[in-house]
Design a protein around this motif. Structure first.
Motif, PDB file in Angstrom:
ATOM      1  N   ASP B 131      20.443 -14.849  -0.319  1.00 58.11           N
ATOM      2  CA  ASP B 131      20.915 -14.201  -1.552  1.00 58.11           C
ATOM      3  C   ASP B 131      21.899 -15.081  -2.311  1.00 58.11           C
ATOM      4  O   ASP B 131      21.827 -15.179  -3.541  1.00 58.11           O
ATOM      5  N   THR B 145       9.959 -14.378 -11.034  1.00 53.39           N
ATOM      6  CA  THR B 145      10.320 -13.064 -10.503  1.00 53.39           C
ATOM      7  C   THR B 145      10.460 -13.191  -8.995  1.00 53.39           C
ATOM      8  O   THR B 145       9.520 -13.599  -8.319  1.00 53.39           O
ATOM      9  N   VAL B 146      11.644 -12.874  -8.499  1.00 53.93           N
ATOM     10  CA  VAL B 146      11.868 -13.006  -7.056  1.00 53.93           C
ATOM     11  C   VAL B 146      11.660 -11.655  -6.391  1.00 53.93           C
ATOM     12  O   VAL B 146      12.275 -10.660  -6.786  1.00 53.93           O
ATOM     13  N   GLU B 147      10.784 -11.634  -5.416  1.00 52.60           N
ATOM     14  CA  GLU B 147      10.553 -10.399  -4.684  1.00 52.60           C
ATOM     15  C   GLU B 147      11.065 -10.565  -3.263  1.00 52.60           C
ATOM     16  O   GLU B 147      10.571 -11.402  -2.512  1.00 52.60           O
ATOM     17  N   ARG B 148      12.082  -9.771  -2.920  1.00 52.13           N
ATOM     18  CA  ARG B 148      12.642  -9.848  -1.563  1.00 52.13           C
ATOM     19  C   ARG B 148      11.951  -8.813  -0.693  1.00 52.13           C
ATOM     20  O   ARG B 148      12.101  -7.624  -0.932  1.00 52.13           O
ATOM     21  N   ARG B 149      11.231  -9.284   0.281  1.00 49.20           N
ATOM     22  CA  ARG B 149      10.670  -8.343   1.257  1.00 49.20           C
ATOM     23  C   ARG B 149      11.373  -8.595   2.577  1.00 49.20           C
ATOM     24  O   ARG B 149      10.805  -9.177   3.494  1.00 49.20           O
ATOM     25  N   ALA B 183       5.533 -15.087  -9.331  1.00 50.68           N
ATOM     26  CA  ALA B 183       6.337 -14.398  -8.329  1.00 50.68           C
ATOM     27  C   ALA B 183       6.665 -15.331  -7.167  1.00 50.68           C
ATOM     28  O   ALA B 183       5.807 -16.057  -6.672  1.00 50.68           O
ATOM     29  N   THR B 185       7.870 -14.774  -3.507  1.00 51.02           N
ATOM     30  CA  THR B 185       8.041 -13.696  -2.543  1.00 51.02           C
ATOM     31  C   THR B 185       8.716 -14.249  -1.298  1.00 51.02           C
ATOM     32  O   THR B 185       8.261 -15.244  -0.733  1.00 51.02           O
ATOM     33  N   GLU B 187       9.706 -13.216   2.399  1.00 47.75           N
ATOM     34  CA  GLU B 187       9.531 -12.213   3.444  1.00 47.75           C
ATOM     35  C   GLU B 187      10.304 -12.666   4.674  1.00 47.75           C
ATOM     36  O   GLU B 187      10.289 -13.850   5.018  1.00 47.75           O
ATOM     37  N   ASP B 201       4.844 -18.814  -3.166  1.00 47.96           N
ATOM     38  CA  ASP B 201       4.858 -18.900  -4.629  1.00 47.96           C
ATOM     39  C   ASP B 201       3.435 -18.782  -5.178  1.00 47.96           C
ATOM     40  O   ASP B 201       2.464 -18.762  -4.427  1.00 47.96           O
ATOM     41  N   GLU B 202       3.347 -18.668  -6.491  1.00 47.33           N
ATOM     42  CA  GLU B 202       2.049 -18.586  -7.158  1.00 47.33           C
ATOM     43  C   GLU B 202       1.839 -19.821  -8.034  1.00 47.33           C
ATOM     44  O   GLU B 202       1.293 -19.745  -9.124  1.00 47.33           O
TER      45      GLU B 202
END
Lengths: 159, 267
Positions: B131, B145-149, B183, B185, B187, B201-202
Motif C-alpha cells: 500500500d 486501475t489498481v485492484e487489491r485482492r 487493470a 491486479t 492478489e 497486468d493487462e
C-alpha cells in the motif's frame, strides 16, 4: 439573442479537491455559475446543452487527457473559451493544446486565484463577444437576404 | 495454480552475498529516486494547490465578513452575502480535510516505504508495504486501475525495505506496460508456511523468448532511462535472498503475471 450559459464555468479535474477549491473561490468572488466534474466524459455529455462560456480542464486525467477533452469541447462549441490548468504538461503538450484544442490560456498549478479570476473573466468576455459576433453576423445575413428578396420582387414588379 | 507450483524449491536459492545485494538495492534506489521524487512532488502539488487556494479564499471571506460587520445594520442583501460566504467556507473546509489527509498519507507512506523507523529485518505486514509503495507511485500509476485482492497474510519475516523495492519494480513495470490504462491486479494469499503475491497486468506482455532473460539483468524495452534493465534482476536477487521465488507468466498482447512466493520465516 441566446445567451444561456455565458456566465457559466465548467471545472474538470479528476482531483475533486482541485475542482472544489476553484468552485469555492469563483462562487465567493464572482457571479459566475460553476459546475465541477471529476470525469471529462461526464462533462462532455452536458457541454453542448449548457454551453459554458469558460471550460477549465486538468491535463492528466484517467480515461481522457485534458487536451483531447478540450478538443471535443471545441468541436461542440467553438466559441467557448478553453483553459488548461495543469501541474506540468511539458512543452510538447502545451503546443498540442494550442494547436489542437484552440487553447486560450495555459495555467500552472498551484495557481493564483487573482490570476485565475482575470483569465476566467477575460475568457468569459471573449466567449460572449464571439457569440455576439455570431448573432450579429447571422442577423446581417438575414437582413441581406431580405434586402435581396425585396430587390428581386421590385425588379419583378417593374419589368 | 496447483499445490506443487505453489511450493518452494529446496535448493533453488542461489547464494547472494548480503553486501552484493545491498549494493544492488542501493543502485536501484538511486536510479529510481529522481523519478520517485518528481512523482511525489507532483502528488503533493495537488493538495498543496487546493490548500493554497483555500487559504486565499479564507482571507477574502474574512475581509468580506469584516466589511459587512463594519456597518451598524446588516441588511437583507448583506445577509445573503454572508450565507454565500458560509457556503464557500463549508466547501473549503471539506476540501482541506481531504487535502490534509492526502498529504499525511503520502508522508506516512514515504516513511513506511523507506522503513526509516524499523529494524532492517523485521516481521512485517506485506500489505502495508504494498500500500505504501502504491501510494508513493500514485503519479506513475495514474492511468492504471489498481485492484487489491488481498487475502489474510501473517506477518512475514523479511527486509521490508528490500521487498518494497520488489513491489515497486513490479508495480512500475505493470504501469509502464499499460500507458493507456488497464487493470493492475494484486492478489495475495497465505498457504501453510508460505505467502504468495501475484501482480497481474493487462499490458503488452512479454514474448516467450524474452521471458527467460528478463530476470538476468540488462534486459529492457524502455528508452532513455538510467539504471534500466536492473529492476527484475534485483527483484529476483531480493526474493531469492528471502528464500523465495519469482516467476512470470505472460502472453504477448494479453498481459503478464508476476508471482512472488516467500516463506513466512524469511531469509
Amino acid at each position: 439573442m441566446e445567451d444561456k450559459g455565458q456566465g457559466l464555468v465548467f471545472v474538470v479535474d479528476d482531483e475533486e479537491m482541485v475542482a472544489l477549491a476553484i468552485q469555492s473561490f469563483l462562487q465567493l468572488d464572482t457571479d459566475y455559475g460553476v459546475r465541477t466534474f471529476t470525469s471529462p466524459a461526464a462533462a462532455l455529455e452536458v457541454v453542448e446543452l449548457e454551453r459554458p462560456g469558460v471550460i477549465i480542464a486538468d491535463f492528466m486525467m484517467p480515461g481522457m487527457d485534458g487536451i483531447t477533452f478540450l478538443r471535443h469541447c471545441r468541436d461542440v462549441d467553438p466559441f467557448g473559451t478553453r483553459i488548461l490548468l495543469t501541474g506540468y504538461a511539458g512543452k510538447e503538450n502545451a503546443i498540442r493544446a494550442i494547436n489542437e484544442a484552440g487553447l486560450y490560456y495555459y495555467l500552472e498549478k498551484p495557481w493564483s486565484n487573482d490570476h485565475l479570476k482575470l483569465v476566467v473573466r477575460n475568457g468569459m468576455e471573449r466567449s460572449a463577444l464571439f457569440n455576439e459576433l455570431d448573432t450579429r453576423i447571422a442577423a446581417l445575413e438575414d437582413a441581406n437576404q431580405e434586402l435581396e428578396d425585396l430587390r428581386r420582387r421590385l425588379i419583378a414588379a417593374f419589368l | 495454480m496447483t499445490e506443487q507450483e505453489f511450493s518452494l524449491p529446496q535448493s533453488a536459492t542461489r547464494p547472494v552475498g548480503d553486501t552484493e545485494l545491498a549494493s544492488l538495492v542501493s543502485q536501484a534506489k538511486l536510479a529510481t529516486l529522481g523519478m520517485l521524487l518528481a512523482g511525489v512532488a507532483h502528488e503533493i502539488n495537488t493538495p498543496l494547490g487546493a490548500i493554497n487556494s483555500n487559504h486565499d479564499v479564507l482571507r477574502r471571506a474574512m475581509s468580506k465578513l469584516q466589511d459587512i460587520l463594519a456597518d451598524e445594520v446588516v441588511d437583507e442583501d448583506e445577509l445573503e452575502e454572508v450565507r454565500r460566504i458560509v457556503r464557500a467556507l463549508d466547501a473549503i473546509l471539506r476540501v482541506n480535510d481531504i487535502a490534509v489527509e492526502r498529504m499525511a498519507t503520502l508522508v506516512g507512506s514515504l516513511r513506511s516505504f523507506g522503513r526509516l523507523d524499523r529494524a532492517p529485518i523485521d516481521w512485517a505486514d506485506l500489505h502495508e508495504g504494498i500500500d505504501s509503495t502504491l501510494a508513493i507511485l500514485g503519479h506513475e500509476t495514474r492511468a492504471v486501475t489498481v485492484e487489491r485482492r488481498f487475502g489474510v497474510l501473517p506477518p512475514v519475516r523479511c527486509h521490508p525495505d528490500q521487498l518494497n523495492q520488489v513491489w515497486m519494480n513490479l508495480i512500475l513495470n505493470a504501469a509502464q506496460a499499460m500507458p493507456d490504462g488497464g487493470a493492475l491486479t494484486i492478489e495475495t494469499e497465505h498457504h501453510d508456511d508460505r505467502v504468495r503475491l501475484v501482480f497481474g497486468d493487462e499490458g503488452c506482455g512479454i514474448p516467450a523468448a524474452a521471458q527467460a532473460q528478463i530476470f538476468e539483468g540488462g534486459f529492457t524495452t524502455k528508452q532513455r532511462r538510467i539504471g534500466m534493465g536492473l529492476g527484475l534482476l534485483i527483484s529476483r536477487r531480493i526474493v531469492e535472498h528471502h528464500r523465495g521465488i519469482i516467476a512470470v507468466e505472460s502472453e504477448p498482447g494479453s498481459g503478464s503475471r508476476f508471482t512472488v512466493t516467500l516463506p513466512v520465516s524469511g531469509p
